[in-house]
Design a protein around this motif. Structure first.
Motif, short mmCIF file in Angstrom:
data_model
loop_
_atom_site.label_atom_id
_atom_site.label_comp_id
_atom_site.label_asym_id
_atom_site.label_seq_id
_atom_site.Cartn_x
_atom_site.Cartn_y
_atom_site.Cartn_z
N MET A 195 21.97 46.41 31.64
CA MET A 195 23.01 46.18 30.49
C MET A 195 24.35 46.51 31.49
N LEU A 196 24.64 47.83 31.89
CA LEU A 196 25.61 47.98 32.53
C LEU A 196 26.17 46.83 33.74
N CYS A 197 25.09 46.43 34.53
CA CYS A 197 25.15 45.73 35.62
C CYS A 197 25.72 44.14 34.89
N MET A 198 25.33 43.72 33.83
CA MET A 198 25.65 42.53 33.20
C MET A 198 27.00 42.52 32.72
N ILE A 199 27.51 43.61 32.07
CA ILE A 199 28.58 43.73 31.40
C ILE A 199 29.85 44.01 32.55
N PHE A 200 29.58 44.40 33.83
CA PHE A 200 30.38 44.39 34.81
C PHE A 200 30.36 43.06 35.55
N ASP A 201 29.40 42.57 35.68
CA ASP A 201 29.36 41.17 36.38
C ASP A 201 29.80 40.12 35.64
N GLU A 202 29.69 40.16 34.30
CA GLU A 202 30.40 39.17 33.33
C GLU A 202 31.81 39.35 33.42
N TRP A 203 32.29 40.51 33.42
CA TRP A 203 33.84 40.83 33.69
C TRP A 203 34.10 40.20 35.15
N LEU A 204 33.43 40.83 36.25
CA LEU A 204 33.77 40.18 37.31
C LEU A 204 34.03 38.64 37.63
N PHE A 205 32.92 38.08 37.07
CA PHE A 205 33.01 36.59 37.06
C PHE A 205 34.19 35.88 36.54
N HIS A 206 34.33 36.40 35.43
CA HIS A 206 35.64 35.48 34.73
C HIS A 206 36.84 36.22 35.32
N ARG A 207 37.24 37.28 35.93
CA ARG A 207 38.42 37.58 36.65
C ARG A 207 38.24 36.62 37.79
N LEU A 208 37.13 36.23 38.63
CA LEU A 208 37.11 35.55 40.02
C LEU A 208 37.23 33.98 39.46
N ASN A 209 36.48 33.60 38.60
CA ASN A 209 36.37 32.11 38.38
C ASN A 209 37.21 31.62 37.56
N ALA A 210 37.74 32.25 36.53
CA ALA A 210 38.49 31.45 35.60
C ALA A 210 39.95 30.96 36.11
N PRO A 211 40.56 31.73 36.99
CA PRO A 211 41.71 31.15 37.63
C PRO A 211 41.52 29.95 38.14
N LEU A 212 40.45 29.59 38.79
CA LEU A 212 40.02 28.27 39.35
C LEU A 212 40.71 26.95 38.55
N ALA A 213 40.60 27.13 37.42
CA ALA A 213 40.91 26.02 36.45
C ALA A 213 42.51 25.95 36.57
N ASN A 214 43.28 26.97 36.69
CA ASN A 214 44.89 26.65 36.45
C ASN A 214 45.59 26.97 37.82
N ASN A 215 44.82 27.37 38.98
CA ASN A 215 45.56 27.50 40.34
C ASN A 215 45.01 26.75 41.23
N PRO A 216 45.78 25.52 41.70
CA PRO A 216 45.15 24.57 42.57
C PRO A 216 44.94 25.37 44.02
N ILE A 217 45.86 26.12 44.17
CA ILE A 217 45.74 26.88 45.54
C ILE A 217 44.37 27.76 45.68
N TRP A 218 44.19 28.34 44.49
CA TRP A 218 43.09 29.40 44.41
C TRP A 218 41.81 28.45 44.47
N LEU A 219 41.95 27.16 43.54
CA LEU A 219 40.73 26.18 43.64
C LEU A 219 40.43 25.77 44.94
N HIS A 220 41.33 25.36 45.60
CA HIS A 220 40.95 24.51 47.03
C HIS A 220 40.62 25.63 48.21
N ILE A 221 41.22 26.86 48.15
CA ILE A 221 40.89 27.92 49.12
C ILE A 221 39.39 28.10 48.80
#
Length: 266
Positions: free
Chosen positions: A37-63
């Motif tokens: 459960m602790l791994c999943m809580i941390f991993d979901e937070w980490l994924f959203h922090r890393l993945n969500a900016p791809l939708a709004n930041n073209p530089i982040w997306l292309h890198i």
């Protein structure tokens, strides 16, 4: 040539025990319901922090799109290999060839361990799909770059993401180089590169964090323990040195190639 003491023909039982306790402890924590459960809580937070900016930041997306391509893995491999065989960096020039073959031996051992562990994970039903396949609202790089996915194997999802095979290779390289690092700066560079090159799979959602910090770490630590703290690396590196000696006697005559530390005779 080469320092025969780089790898010892003896057992280091204390370090070997540690390198077996750590993977077992990680696996036990991961299988423990509260730990999972602790791994999943941390991993979901980490994924959203890393993945969500791809939708709004073209530089982040292309890198991260470029970093998630299969050919980029080859670039990473060249960088890691260059640092491994660079004379008088981590290894003295006279030790480079033995160090290289020692790493190859341990890497081959890890690939065997990974194959066996992956089959066991399948049998135990420990496999899971990557976050990009199960988390609502995940940004898929392949949706933005469908041509890259078809042509260059853009990696942003997996139906069997545990353990992190990409991370395990980076981690065994970092552990191996870290053992021989001669300064804090070298140690920081080695681990900084390993962590940086693990990021593309996490940003794109091809792997959960636990695929790397649980699965990747346990594979790498097991391989280091059974490869480095036993006579294995010593004997296999001696074998490789012997059977490849005629090849290197030819390569040393080639322009440029013959000047490389891994090729030269000392």
């Amino acid at each position: 040539m080469n320092n025969p003491g780089l790898f010892q023909a003896r057992w280091n039982l204390g370090r070997l025990v540690i390198c077996n306790i750590v993977p077992v402890a990680l696996l036990a924590f991961w299988l423990w319901p509260t730990g999972q459960m602790l791994c999943m809580i941390f991993d979901e937070w980490l994924f959203h922090r890393l993945n969500a900016p791809l939708a709004n930041n073209p530089i982040w997306l292309h890198i991260w799109a470029i970093a998630s391509l299969r050919p980029f893995d080859a670039v990473v491999g060249v960088i890691l290999l260059t640092l491994l065989i660079k004379g008088d960096w981590v290894f003295l020039a006279s030790d480079v060839r033995r160090g290289f073959f020692g790493f190859v031996a341990i890497l081959l051992l890890m690939l065997l361990i990974r194959m066996l562990f992956s089959k066991f994970a399948d049998y135990m039903n420990w496999q899971h799909s990557s976050p990009s396949m199960v988390i609502d609202g995940a940004v898929h790089l392949s949706d933005y770059f469908p041509g890259l996915e078809k042509t260059w194997e853009l990696k942003d999802r997996s139906s069997q993401s545990f353990p992190g095979d990409h991370a395990s290779v980076l981690l065994i390289w970092a552990l191996f180089m870290g053992v021989f690092a001669r300064s804090a700066a070298q140690f920081a560079i080695v681990w900084g590169l390993a962590l940086l090159f693990m990021m593309p799979r996490l940003v794109a959602g091809a792997h959960w964090g636990q695929d790397d910090y649980i699965g990747g770490v346990l594979l790498a630590v097991w391989a280091l323990g059974w490869g480095f703290y036993t006579p294995y690396a010593h004997h296999v590196s001696v074998f490789f040195l012997r059977v490849t000696a005629p090849l290197f006697r030819l390569l040393v005559k080639w322009p440029l190639v013959g000047a490389m530390s891994v090729v030269r005779e000392f």
